[in-house]
Scaffold this active site. Sequence first.
Site, short mmCIF file in Angstrom:
data_model
loop_
_atom_site.label_atom_id
_atom_site.label_comp_id
_atom_site.label_asym_id
_atom_site.label_seq_id
_atom_site.Cartn_x
_atom_site.Cartn_y
_atom_site.Cartn_z
N TYR A 123 0.82 -1.22 0.00
CA TYR A 123 0.00 0.00 0.00
C TYR A 123 0.85 1.26 0.00
O TYR A 123 0.31 2.36 -0.03
CB TYR A 123 -0.91 0.03 1.23
CG TYR A 123 -2.09 -0.89 1.13
CD1 TYR A 123 -1.91 -2.26 1.08
CD2 TYR A 123 -3.39 -0.39 1.09
CE1 TYR A 123 -2.99 -3.11 0.99
CE2 TYR A 123 -4.48 -1.23 0.99
CZ TYR A 123 -4.26 -2.60 0.94
OH TYR A 123 -5.33 -3.44 0.85
N LYS A 190 4.35 -14.56 5.30
CA LYS A 190 4.68 -15.46 4.19
C LYS A 190 6.20 -15.35 3.98
O LYS A 190 6.69 -15.09 2.87
CB LYS A 190 3.88 -14.99 2.96
CG LYS A 190 3.71 -16.01 1.89
CD LYS A 190 2.76 -17.13 2.23
CE LYS A 190 2.75 -18.11 1.08
NZ LYS A 190 2.41 -19.47 1.43
N ASP A 223 -1.67 -18.16 4.54
CA ASP A 223 -2.62 -19.04 3.84
C ASP A 223 -3.18 -20.10 4.80
O ASP A 223 -4.38 -20.37 4.82
CB ASP A 223 -1.98 -19.69 2.60
CG ASP A 223 -0.54 -20.16 2.82
OD1 ASP A 223 0.03 -19.86 3.89
OD2 ASP A 223 0.01 -20.84 1.94
N ASP A 247 -5.82 -6.48 5.35
CA ASP A 247 -7.02 -6.07 4.63
C ASP A 247 -7.86 -7.29 4.27
O ASP A 247 -9.07 -7.35 4.51
CB ASP A 247 -6.59 -5.32 3.36
CG ASP A 247 -7.74 -4.65 2.66
OD1 ASP A 247 -8.79 -4.45 3.30
OD2 ASP A 247 -7.61 -4.32 1.47
#
Length: 356
Positions: A123, A190, A223, A247
């Site tokens: 972002y 991740k 995930d 988000d």
Amino acid sequence: MATVTLIPGDGIGPEVSSATRRVVDAVDAGIEWDVHEAGVQAIETHGSPLPPHVLDSIRTNKAALKGPVTTPVGTGFRSINVALRQELDLYASVRPCKLFPGVPSRFDEVDIVVVRENTEDLYEGIEFEQGTPELNKLRGHLSYMHNYRLARDAGVSIKPISVSATKAIVEYAFAYAKKNRRRKVTLGHKANIMKFSDGVWLETGQRISDEYRDVGFEAMHVDELAMWLAWHPEDFDIIVLPNLYGDIISDLCAGLIGGLGMAPGMNLGKDYAVFEPTHGSAPDIAGQGLANPIAMILSAAALLRHLGNDKGAVAIEEAVSRVMADPQTPRTADLKPPGEPATTDEIADAIVSALT
Ligand code: NAD
């Protein structure tokens, strides 16, 4: 008497804002609203989606209540939500996802707080448009420095994650856990794939967790986290995430508690605070009086708590709880009521009547 900036926003923003204002005014919170336009209307009237006087108003009042604002896709129009968070250094986005009894859900109990880093990651706005001279320069640099061949038809967004921003948000998550007697912080990442951005996030988070031994801690691939959330949300308490995962996962958590119409939010910095629902401007239902105002009403309750008015905050939250627990009271269409759905204003009426 406190003065608070109110940005009604666009799409369903003005509808949910006016419903919220009625509820807040009904608890005699002593708030004077300093109302300002931002977004599409502000371009028409002030030539900018985020005119300087809107930021000045928040800087003066220190707190704002904001409705959603549309970010058109694929135009030069930069997200005013992102700009606002960066300008005011609102580094912590806090999104409580609590299931109220009576709200339809696949689960019996959900009480999760998503703490999202709000200023960097993908972002940050470091973007290179496909086919531009800037991207050609970057392509040359990547080829020369790293022997990396970037596809001719690629666009590029860059993901910075710093130790300082990670430290600030993870410390916020632990401090929140201690203050609110929560048992565990789960950090999503991740780092197996993005070793130098999520790697910083994971390493810094683990280091901070060592300083808070009295609160549980676990790190989890994002995930896998999404899978467990959809299966066993009761196993989670506070989840701290970088901007983009935050988000996405906060919308997932909204889906566990009755949808976006039930999910409040706050954006907090050292000097300023902006309270806003998690949802967007919902153009598909805007202007029809169908929007659920509860996410924004609960955001306003969080604003009152921030201003030191716990009594007003609790009164609003209990009124929402009573309305949701009573099968006879109306519900908006998003909560899939058996009969005719209620309008935004009817929900505000029911909540005002349920205030004690
Ligand atoms: P959205 O949250 O506006 O809508 C997603 C779905 O949820 C839609 O079906 C919508 O009807 C429904 N929904 C959302 N809020 C609801 C409510 N209060 N009551 C009932 N149903 C509700 O997401 P989107 O469609 O991806 O985004 C629309 C616009 O909003 C985009 O321009 C996006 O950039 C912007 N947006 C703004 C904010 C913000 O201002 N903070 C946040 C998210 C999205």
